[in-house]
Write an enzyme that holds these catalytic residues in place. Structure first.
Site, PDB file in Angstrom:
ATOM      1  N   HIS B 135       0.789  -1.236  -0.154  1.00 25.11           N
ATOM      2  CA  HIS B 135       0.035  -0.199   0.020  1.00 25.11           C
ATOM      3  C   HIS B 135       0.821   1.276   0.131  1.00 25.11           C
ATOM      4  O   HIS B 135       1.086   1.961  -1.176  1.00 25.11           O
ATOM      5  CB  HIS B 135      -1.062   0.072   1.121  1.00 25.11           C
ATOM      6  CG  HIS B 135      -1.780   1.067   1.174  1.00 25.11           C
ATOM      7  ND1 HIS B 135      -2.252   1.612   2.277  1.00 25.11           N
ATOM      8  CD2 HIS B 135      -2.613   1.776   0.263  1.00 25.11           C
ATOM      9  CE1 HIS B 135      -3.045   3.107   2.267  1.00 25.11           C
ATOM     10  NE2 HIS B 135      -3.258   2.865   1.082  1.00 25.11           N
ATOM     11  N   CYS B 154      -0.779   0.168   9.728  1.00 23.53           N
ATOM     12  CA  CYS B 154      -0.814   1.808   9.143  1.00 23.53           C
ATOM     13  C   CYS B 154      -2.353   1.813   8.694  1.00 23.53           C
ATOM     14  O   CYS B 154      -2.948   2.765   8.991  1.00 23.53           O
ATOM     15  CB  CYS B 154       0.174   1.964   7.867  1.00 23.53           C
ATOM     16  SG  CYS B 154       1.937   1.928   8.678  1.00 23.53           S
ATOM     17  N   HIS B 155      -2.623   1.004   7.712  1.00 27.97           N
ATOM     18  CA  HIS B 155      -4.179   1.090   7.121  1.00 27.97           C
ATOM     19  C   HIS B 155      -4.796  -0.128   6.898  1.00 27.97           C
ATOM     20  O   HIS B 155      -5.620  -0.430   6.314  1.00 27.97           O
ATOM     21  CB  HIS B 155      -3.846   1.713   5.797  1.00 27.97           C
ATOM     22  CG  HIS B 155      -2.971   2.849   5.767  1.00 27.97           C
ATOM     23  ND1 HIS B 155      -1.649   2.910   5.384  1.00 27.97           N
ATOM     24  CD2 HIS B 155      -3.391   4.068   6.187  1.00 27.97           C
ATOM     25  CE1 HIS B 155      -1.135   4.335   5.327  1.00 27.97           C
ATOM     26  NE2 HIS B 155      -2.089   5.080   5.821  1.00 27.97           N
ATOM     27  N   GLY B 156      -4.179  -1.052   7.865  1.00 31.68           N
ATOM     28  CA  GLY B 156      -5.238  -2.360   7.991  1.00 31.68           C
ATOM     29  C   GLY B 156      -5.417  -3.288   6.829  1.00 31.68           C
ATOM     30  O   GLY B 156      -6.299  -4.000   6.553  1.00 31.68           O
ATOM     31  N   PRO B 169      -6.444  -1.916   1.762  1.00 38.36           N
ATOM     32  CA  PRO B 169      -6.282  -1.136   0.913  1.00 38.36           C
ATOM     33  C   PRO B 169      -5.063  -1.427  -0.154  1.00 38.36           C
ATOM     34  O   PRO B 169      -4.877  -0.845  -1.121  1.00 38.36           O
ATOM     35  CB  PRO B 169      -6.007   0.345   1.283  1.00 38.36           C
ATOM     36  CG  PRO B 169      -5.483  -0.083   2.842  1.00 38.36           C
ATOM     37  CD  PRO B 169      -6.171  -1.363   3.133  1.00 38.36           C
TER      38      PRO B 169
END
Lengths: 285, 190, 433
Positions: B135, B154-156, B169
């Site tokens: 990502h 950080c963003h799963g 993501p």
């Protein structure tokens, strides 16, 4: 043109006068204060001149001399094993060569320093852990690192030779010096010159009458794999060539690129000159 | 002006134009050649390239354990996967994958992302992978997340036991670098 | 005169007119580097301004890329430079371009300055132009000095020690100023760091002053070998293509010699001791500055005696800085109404003696301070001062100049064996090789 001639004449008179006065000064010498006592002899090197290239067999012999003799006291900190491929060795040979050395590395996961076999990315490890150790093991004078020695030692050439050097492209003062120095031992000091205890007289030494370094080489000391003579003279030539390579590894590329650049500029210069003549052809100037 | 003179002038003019154009072109070639070293110097230098390959001794890595080494400035995880993890990886259908491409530098760029294609032949239990989330470049945490693989805090993003993106993501599976087992216990990455 | 002339720029396209109405940069460029009239009789000595611009650009470009690989830290600097020489792609080329480039920058600037002295380019109305040039020269010296420190070799270190030592000669506050400059009690890591910062900054300041220098030049217009001001259009040619192509040719000849040094004898102008890493405990056997500072170094060392209340150290520093200050006031020291040495037989002679004096000072500066050399340095320094403070003012009052032509065109035609017949000369179909 006349003004230039006039100027040059005036310049020559002043310069000539001063040179004569200076020359008259240089006669007296009791205890020598300028070193080396003898300038190095100019040798012939495969890498001199605009098309010079390193002789790989010679560099390999020089590496052997460095490894078996010089490296006992002198480091070669800036040279990485990987660059030995320049000497004509294969990747595998370089790897094997590097693995013969122990490299101090760490810390590992337990926080301890350890020794491991060398890898091509490593540099030659130094013989002493630090400069103080090097100095104390060698009578108070730390042996210099040799990576740049072929560029870091230069005997003044003096006028007018340094002017001629521009045109002869003489830049082998370093290897000439190394060769002269290494072969310069074993001579009798001239009368009136005192040699301090624990040092060795060498008229080619650049910063004194004598050096802390004992004569490093003797005939037959290093066994060559090829049929080059196993003499001190040959050893010193080979190691000087090797050290020149160590100091200036890209010299061949430099000279080769240089030749192409010079040809290009020449060609471009002719074209621009013709253009300039055309542009100015209708102007009196 | 006679016709003869006019013709002379044209010839002269052509020659002059040719000279100007030739000079200009040679000048452009020269400028471009000078520009090259200025650009090329930004490439990784010889000391960096010398570290572009690392050899890792994996003899101490037990099943279910992993080892992280730094390769080209990035972490590479070398994981000796358990039989359970291997089984989980094999049972996933390609159609369930968010990114069906193997992203394995040892295989063609269009190889499908089967579990075997995330490794090299005969060493399927070993996963050697650049541990960087596809990502935005964070380092995901191992043995976590819904799929038992990696989870990027950080963003799963969630990866499975073969490092394939399953949720979140990130667009691609984590990259497999070029590597080779040079002996039973030594992996050469790069 | 030419800077004041009416602009002849006419934008051809709609976009051109649109830009011209808002920010007439293309017009400025056109008026300054295309239509700008230059005297038709400029010789190759006048091409060094262009060469210097090229060198400045080259030095900035190579410097910026070298800074990408250089580490300004006393533990790392020496090895990072060697990393550039060994490992960075084309690093050896960029480094040699930069180090040799510094020397060639100075070669060009010295020819440029001596040309100005020979042809009296500094006289009214070009005093500011000359002073701006002197400021550029000063900035160049500062930049070159600090750049030489960056490789952190023995000469770098001891050169920095000696040069910053100048400031300690100042009475009362000298030691304080020296410590301020080097950020410690001796040259060290703080010195290296700030020198790197300033070495990166100063070239851009030079570029700024160069813009002012060119601006001042374009207001007054070029001088020329006759020293006669431009009087009519026949005296000039347009800058493009005439001056551009001539400057271009001179640049290429200059680059040819430059390339010869870069590729074949890159270390000829350097010093071997700088391949030894800096060692604060060991001074090299002799400390010699780079060749372009040698004349000033000789003047510095010429003062070995106290002058009244001024001790020899301060005296040397004052005399050395004074020798540069003299350059700034040359326009007012030279009393002659005639510009060019071409029409001043005595000045011409003294000019060449002055050159010889400077060359001799440079030679003495490279020699150890013993034997005859300190005496030669003193004599050379005295002559240097006498040239500016006695010869220049007096000569202007007593010299009988040669007969001068009435105009540049007349001079050109005379030189080419034609009659002094200026009318329509530029349009006349005479050709000359």
């Amino acid at each position: 043109m006349r003004k230039i001639l006039h100027g040059l004449a005036a310049l020559a008179i002043v310069a000539g006068g001063t040179v004569m006065v200076a020359a008259a000064q240089d006669g007296n010498s009791a205890e020598p204060t300028h070193f080396p006592l003898l300038p190095p002899q100019e040798m012939s090197w495969s890498f001199s001149g605009p098309f010079g290239t390193y002789d790989k067999a010679q560099l390999q012999r020089g590496l052997k001399v460095y490894k078996e003799v010089c490296s006992a006291c002198h480091s070669l900190n800036l040279v990485a094993f990987r660059s030995l491929e320049d000497l004509g060795y294969s990747e595998a040979q370089v790897k094997a060569f590097a693995a013969e050395y122990q490299i101090h590395d760490g810390p590992n996961d337990d926080g301890e320093m350890f020794d491991r076999p060398g890898k091509p990315a490593d540099h030659f490890p130094p013989p002493f852990p630090n400069e103080q150790a090097a100095a104390s093991a060698n009578g108070g004078a730390a042996p210099p690192d040799l990576s740049l020695i072929a560029k870091a030692r230069e005997v003044q050439r003096g006028f007018p030779r340094f002017v001629f050097d521009i045109f002869t492209q003489y830049e082998e003062g370093g290897p000439d010096y190394v060769h002269a120095f290494v072969t310069g031992f074993g001579q009798k000091p001239p009368a009136g010159v005192t040699i301090p205890e624990g040092t060795y007289y060498n008229p080619h030494f650049i910063s004194g009458v004598s050096t802390h370094m004992p004569p490093p080489l003797s005939d037959g000391q290093v066994a060559y794999d090829d049929d080059a003579p196993q003499t001190v003279d040959q050893y010193s030539r080979d190691v000087a060539a090797f050290l020149m390579w160590a100091a200036e590894p890209h010299m061949e590329a430099r000279k080769q690129v240089g030749f192409r650049v010079m040809i290009f500029i020449l060609l471009f210069g002719v074209l621009v000159y013709l253009t300039k003549r055309k542009v100015w052809s209708d102007v009196v100037h | 002006m006679s016709a003869h003179e006019a013709a002379d002038e044209t010839v002269d003019g052509n020659r002059r134009d040719f000279l100007y154009i030739a000079t200009g072109m040679v000048g452009v070639v020269g400028a471009a050649s000078v520009a090259w070293p200025f650009i090329d110097q930004m490439q990784p230098d010889a000391s960096t390239l010398a570290l572009a390959q690392v050899e890792v001794d994996v003899s101490s890595v037990q099943k279910g354990a992993s080892l992280t080494v730094k390769w080209r400035g990035k972490p590479v995880v070398i994981r000796y996967r358990t039989d359970k993890e291997l089984e989980e990886g094999k049972t996933v259908k390609l159609s369930d994958l968010k990114d069906p491409i193997a992203r394995n530098a040892n295989l063609p760029s269009d190889a499908p992302a089967t579990d075997a294609n995330r490794t090299v032949p005969k060493r399927e239990a070993w996963l050697v992978m650049v541990e960087v989330c596809t990502h935005l470049g964070c380092i995901p945490l191992g043995e976590q997340g819904e799929f038992g693989g990696w989870f990027c805090p950080c963003h799963g993003s969630q990866y499975d036991t073969a490092g394939r993106i399953r949720k979140g993501p990130a667009p691609e599976n984590m990259a497999i670098p070029k590597y080779e087992f040079t002996s039973e216990t030594v992996v050469r990455v790069g | 005169m030419s800077g004041m002339q009416h602009s002849t720029y006419t934008p051809k396209s709609g976009i051109g007119r649109w830009v011209d109405a808002r920010m007439p940069l293309p017009r400025l460029m056109y008026d300054s580097f295309v239509a700008y009239p230059v005297p038709r009789n400029l010789n190759y000595a006048y091409t060094f301004g262009g060469i210097l611009s090229l060198m400045l650009v080259l030095q900035i470009l190579t410097g910026v890329v070298l800074a990408m690989h250089y580490a300004a830290n006393s533990d790392l600097a020496f090895n990072s430079v060697e990393g550039i020489m060994r490992d960075v792609n084309n690093g050896w080329l960029l480094r040699y371009m930069h180090s040799t480039g510094a020397s060639f920058f100075f070669i060009a600037v010295y020819i440029h300055m001596f040309r100005g002295l020979y042809y009296g380019s500094y006289k009214a109305p070009r005093e500011l132009l000359w002073i701006l040039g002197c400021i550029i020269y000063l900035l160049m010296m500062a930049t070159a000095f600090m750049g030489y420190v960056l490789p952190w070799g023995q000469m770098s270190f001891w050169g920095a020690t000696v040069i910053t030592g100048f400031f300690s000669a100042i009475p009362l506050v000298g030691d304080w100023i020296q410590q301020l400059l080097i950020g410690g009690f001796a040259v060290g890591n703080p010195t290296l760091n700030r020198f790197f910062s300033l070495h990166y900054l100063l070239p851009f300041m030079i570029a700024g002053v160069v813009v002012l220098h060119i601006w001042a030049l374009h207001v007054a217009g070029q001088t020329n070998p006759t020293g006669i001001e431009v009087k009519s259009k026949t005296d000039t040619v347009p800058f493009s293509p005439h001056a551009t192509v001539k400057d271009g040719f001179a640049m290429i000849v200059f680059l040819f010699i430059f390339a010869y040094f870069i590729f074949y004898i890159p270390n000829f102008l350097g010093h071997a001791d700088n391949f030894v890493e800096a060692n604060p405990l060991k001074t090299p056997s002799e400390i010699v500055p780079e060749w372009y500072f040698l004349p000033f170094y000789a003047i510095l060392r010429a003062i070995t005696f106290n002058i009244g209340p001024i001790n020899s150290k301060l005296g040397g520093v004052l005399v050395m800085f004074g020798s540069i200050v003299l350059l700034f006031i040359v326009p007012w020291l030279d009393t002659s109404k005639i510009r060019s040495a071409v029409y001043r037989p005595w000045y011409k002679l003294f000019f060449w003696i002055f050159i010889a004096d400077v060359v001799m000072l440079g030679w003495v500066g490279a020699k150890p301070p013993e034997g005859i050399y300190p005496m030669l340095a003193l004599l050379g320094a005295i002559w240097y001062y006498a040239h500016f403070l006695i010869i220049l003012p007096v000569l202007g009052l007593i010299e009988t100049p040669r007969r001068m032509p009435n105009s540049i065109t007349e001079a050109v035609l005379e030189k080419n064996g034609g009659s002094a017949h200026p009318a329509g000369a530029a349009a006349a179909p005479q050709t000359k090789g």
